[in-house]
Design a protein around this motif. Structure first.
Motif, PDB file in Angstrom:
ATOM      1  N   THR A  64       0.825  -1.215   0.000  1.00  0.00           N
ATOM      2  CA  THR A  64       0.000   0.000   0.000  1.00  0.00           C
ATOM      3  C   THR A  64       0.857   1.263   0.000  1.00  0.00           C
ATOM      4  O   THR A  64       0.429   2.291  -0.499  1.00  0.00           O
ATOM      5  CB  THR A  64      -0.961   0.036   1.206  1.00  0.00           C
ATOM      6  N   ALA A  65       2.067   1.170   0.529  1.00  0.00           N
ATOM      7  CA  ALA A  65       2.954   2.343   0.557  1.00  0.00           C
ATOM      8  C   ALA A  65       3.318   2.803  -0.853  1.00  0.00           C
ATOM      9  O   ALA A  65       3.574   3.982  -1.080  1.00  0.00           O
ATOM     10  CB  ALA A  65       4.218   2.034   1.347  1.00  0.00           C
ATOM     11  N   SER A  66       3.309   1.891  -1.806  1.00  0.00           N
ATOM     12  CA  SER A  66       3.618   2.253  -3.196  1.00  0.00           C
ATOM     13  C   SER A  66       2.563   3.167  -3.804  1.00  0.00           C
ATOM     14  O   SER A  66       2.841   3.879  -4.760  1.00  0.00           O
ATOM     15  CB  SER A  66       3.722   0.996  -4.061  1.00  0.00           C
ATOM     16  N   PHE A  67       1.370   3.127  -3.251  1.00  0.00           N
ATOM     17  CA  PHE A  67       0.261   3.896  -3.813  1.00  0.00           C
ATOM     18  C   PHE A  67      -0.179   5.042  -2.907  1.00  0.00           C
ATOM     19  O   PHE A  67      -1.145   5.723  -3.207  1.00  0.00           O
ATOM     20  CB  PHE A  67      -0.929   2.975  -4.080  1.00  0.00           C
ATOM     21  N   THR A  68       0.504   5.240  -1.793  1.00  0.00           N
ATOM     22  CA  THR A  68       0.131   6.263  -0.826  1.00  0.00           C
ATOM     23  C   THR A  68       1.012   7.482  -1.004  1.00  0.00           C
ATOM     24  O   THR A  68       2.233   7.369  -1.066  1.00  0.00           O
ATOM     25  CB  THR A  68       0.278   5.706   0.607  1.00  0.00           C
ATOM     26  N   HIS A  69       0.387   8.656  -1.066  1.00  0.00           N
ATOM     27  CA  HIS A  69       1.119   9.900  -1.274  1.00  0.00           C
ATOM     28  C   HIS A  69       0.681  10.943  -0.258  1.00  0.00           C
ATOM     29  O   HIS A  69      -0.442  10.918   0.233  1.00  0.00           O
ATOM     30  CB  HIS A  69       0.902  10.420  -2.696  1.00  0.00           C
ATOM     31  N   ASP A  70       1.566  11.876   0.010  1.00  0.00           N
ATOM     32  CA  ASP A  70       1.319  12.948   0.968  1.00  0.00           C
ATOM     33  C   ASP A  70       0.151  13.814   0.496  1.00  0.00           C
ATOM     34  O   ASP A  70       0.220  14.423  -0.566  1.00  0.00           O
ATOM     35  CB  ASP A  70       2.587  13.788   1.113  1.00  0.00           C
ATOM     36  N   ILE A  71      -0.914  13.856   1.299  1.00  0.00           N
ATOM     37  CA  ILE A  71      -2.095  14.615   0.886  1.00  0.00           C
ATOM     38  C   ILE A  71      -1.975  16.110   1.169  1.00  0.00           C
ATOM     39  O   ILE A  71      -2.797  16.888   0.714  1.00  0.00           O
ATOM     40  CB  ILE A  71      -3.388  14.075   1.537  1.00  0.00           C
ATOM     41  N   SER A  72      -0.949  16.506   1.906  1.00  0.00           N
ATOM     42  CA  SER A  72      -0.815  17.933   2.217  1.00  0.00           C
ATOM     43  C   SER A  72      -0.280  18.727   1.024  1.00  0.00           C
ATOM     44  O   SER A  72      -0.351  19.944   1.009  1.00  0.00           O
ATOM     45  CB  SER A  72       0.092  18.139   3.430  1.00  0.00           C
ATOM     46  N   SER A  73       0.255  18.029   0.032  1.00  0.00           N
ATOM     47  CA  SER A  73       0.779  18.721  -1.133  1.00  0.00           C
ATOM     48  C   SER A  73       0.462  17.953  -2.410  1.00  0.00           C
ATOM     49  O   SER A  73       0.980  16.854  -2.619  1.00  0.00           O
ATOM     50  CB  SER A  73       2.298  18.879  -1.008  1.00  0.00           C
ATOM     51  N   PRO A  74      -0.397  18.503  -3.277  1.00  0.00           N
ATOM     52  CA  PRO A  74      -0.678  17.830  -4.543  1.00  0.00           C
ATOM     53  C   PRO A  74       0.542  17.732  -5.448  1.00  0.00           C
ATOM     54  O   PRO A  74       0.586  16.922  -6.360  1.00  0.00           O
ATOM     55  CB  PRO A  74      -1.765  18.680  -5.190  1.00  0.00           C
ATOM     56  N   TRP A  75       1.563  18.572  -5.188  1.00  0.00           N
ATOM     57  CA  TRP A  75       2.784  18.513  -6.000  1.00  0.00           C
ATOM     58  C   TRP A  75       3.474  17.164  -5.852  1.00  0.00           C
ATOM     59  O   TRP A  75       4.095  16.678  -6.793  1.00  0.00           O
ATOM     60  CB  TRP A  75       3.750  19.632  -5.623  1.00  0.00           C
ATOM     61  N   HIS A  76       3.359  16.565  -4.683  1.00  0.00           N
ATOM     62  CA  HIS A  76       3.995  15.269  -4.426  1.00  0.00           C
ATOM     63  C   HIS A  76       3.516  14.223  -5.436  1.00  0.00           C
ATOM     64  O   HIS A  76       4.306  13.605  -6.129  1.00  0.00           O
ATOM     65  CB  HIS A  76       3.691  14.823  -2.982  1.00  0.00           C
ATOM     66  N   ILE A  77       2.206  14.045  -5.527  1.00  0.00           N
ATOM     67  CA  ILE A  77       1.677  13.034  -6.451  1.00  0.00           C
ATOM     68  C   ILE A  77       1.851  13.475  -7.900  1.00  0.00           C
ATOM     69  O   ILE A  77       2.120  12.667  -8.778  1.00  0.00           O
ATOM     70  CB  ILE A  77       0.214  12.673  -6.146  1.00  0.00           C
ATOM     71  N   GLY A  99       7.697  -6.851 -15.575  1.00  0.00           N
ATOM     72  CA  GLY A  99       8.860  -6.509 -14.761  1.00  0.00           C
ATOM     73  C   GLY A  99       8.719  -5.138 -14.109  1.00  0.00           C
ATOM     74  O   GLY A  99       9.100  -4.950 -12.951  1.00  0.00           O
ATOM     75  N   LEU A 100       8.166  -4.170 -14.852  1.00  0.00           N
ATOM     76  CA  LEU A 100       7.932  -2.841 -14.295  1.00  0.00           C
ATOM     77  C   LEU A 100       6.939  -2.923 -13.145  1.00  0.00           C
ATOM     78  O   LEU A 100       7.151  -2.315 -12.091  1.00  0.00           O
ATOM     79  CB  LEU A 100       7.404  -1.883 -15.359  1.00  0.00           C
ATOM     80  N   LEU A 101       5.879  -3.684 -13.316  1.00  0.00           N
ATOM     81  CA  LEU A 101       4.886  -3.830 -12.258  1.00  0.00           C
ATOM     82  C   LEU A 101       5.514  -4.462 -11.008  1.00  0.00           C
ATOM     83  O   LEU A 101       5.317  -3.981  -9.891  1.00  0.00           O
ATOM     84  CB  LEU A 101       3.716  -4.686 -12.746  1.00  0.00           C
ATOM     85  N   HIS A 102       6.281  -5.511 -11.179  1.00  0.00           N
ATOM     86  CA  HIS A 102       6.966  -6.146 -10.040  1.00  0.00           C
ATOM     87  C   HIS A 102       7.923  -5.173  -9.369  1.00  0.00           C
ATOM     88  O   HIS A 102       7.960  -5.075  -8.139  1.00  0.00           O
ATOM     89  CB  HIS A 102       7.718  -7.388 -10.485  1.00  0.00           C
ATOM     90  N   LEU A 103       8.680  -4.454 -10.162  1.00  0.00           N
ATOM     91  CA  LEU A 103       9.632  -3.483  -9.621  1.00  0.00           C
ATOM     92  C   LEU A 103       8.908  -2.383  -8.857  1.00  0.00           C
ATOM     93  O   LEU A 103       9.337  -1.977  -7.769  1.00  0.00           O
ATOM     94  CB  LEU A 103      10.473  -2.883 -10.752  1.00  0.00           C
ATOM     95  N   TYR A 104       7.788  -1.923  -9.388  1.00  0.00           N
ATOM     96  CA  TYR A 104       7.010  -0.867  -8.726  1.00  0.00           C
ATOM     97  C   TYR A 104       6.487  -1.359  -7.382  1.00  0.00           C
ATOM     98  O   TYR A 104       6.545  -0.651  -6.380  1.00  0.00           O
ATOM     99  CB  TYR A 104       5.854  -0.415  -9.620  1.00  0.00           C
ATOM    100  N   LEU A 105       5.936  -2.571  -7.358  1.00  0.00           N
ATOM    101  CA  LEU A 105       5.356  -3.097  -6.123  1.00  0.00           C
ATOM    102  C   LEU A 105       6.415  -3.438  -5.080  1.00  0.00           C
ATOM    103  O   LEU A 105       6.240  -3.160  -3.904  1.00  0.00           O
ATOM    104  CB  LEU A 105       4.499  -4.338  -6.425  1.00  0.00           C
ATOM    105  N   VAL A 106       7.515  -4.021  -5.519  1.00  0.00           N
ATOM    106  CA  VAL A 106       8.559  -4.432  -4.584  1.00  0.00           C
ATOM    107  C   VAL A 106       9.426  -3.231  -4.150  1.00  0.00           C
ATOM    108  O   VAL A 106       9.813  -3.117  -3.004  1.00  0.00           O
ATOM    109  CB  VAL A 106       9.457  -5.528  -5.209  1.00  0.00           C
ATOM    110  N   GLY A 107       9.652  -2.312  -5.071  1.00  0.00           N
ATOM    111  CA  GLY A 107      10.527  -1.184  -4.774  1.00  0.00           C
ATOM    112  C   GLY A 107       9.835  -0.012  -4.115  1.00  0.00           C
ATOM    113  O   GLY A 107      10.472   0.966  -3.749  1.00  0.00           O
TER     114      GLY A 107
END
Length: 108
Positions: A64-77, A99-107
């Protein structure tokens, strides 16, 4: 010599899906956060203190951390998704869509 207009490269379906999921999670987090000092990102994001504890989320936070972004600043996302759009294609050409999907989820 006629100059061609600048166009952003079209992303693959994997990159589009990742961007849509990230934006969706951002909007849901924004809508469900009632207390700005304790946003939902604290429960979905990962830190050394919360990887193994709390609400049964533990190791799920690694994804879930791969898809979670700081909501205090829209610039982050905004910048994260821009870089995913631009550099995701380069990474994808080297490791494939899966491979990109695996890398995104694992990294994440």
């Amino acid at each position: 010599m006629q100059q061609r207009p600048f166009r952003l490269p079209m992303p693959s379906s994997t990159i589009k899906t990742l961007i849509l999921i990230n934006i969706g999670v951002f909007v849901v987090t924004l809508l469900l956060t009632t207390d700005p000092l304790r946003p939902l990102t604290r429960h979905l994001g990962v830190s050394p203190n919360n990887v193994l504890d709390g609400f049964g989320l533990g190791l799920v936070r690694l994804i879930t951390a791969s898809f979670t972004h700081d909501i205090s600043s829209p610039w982050h996302i905004l910048f994260n998704m821009f870089f995913l759009w631009m550099f995701g294609r380069i990474v994808e050409s080297e490791v494939s869509q899966r491979g990109l999907l695996h890398l995104y989820l694992v990294g994440g």
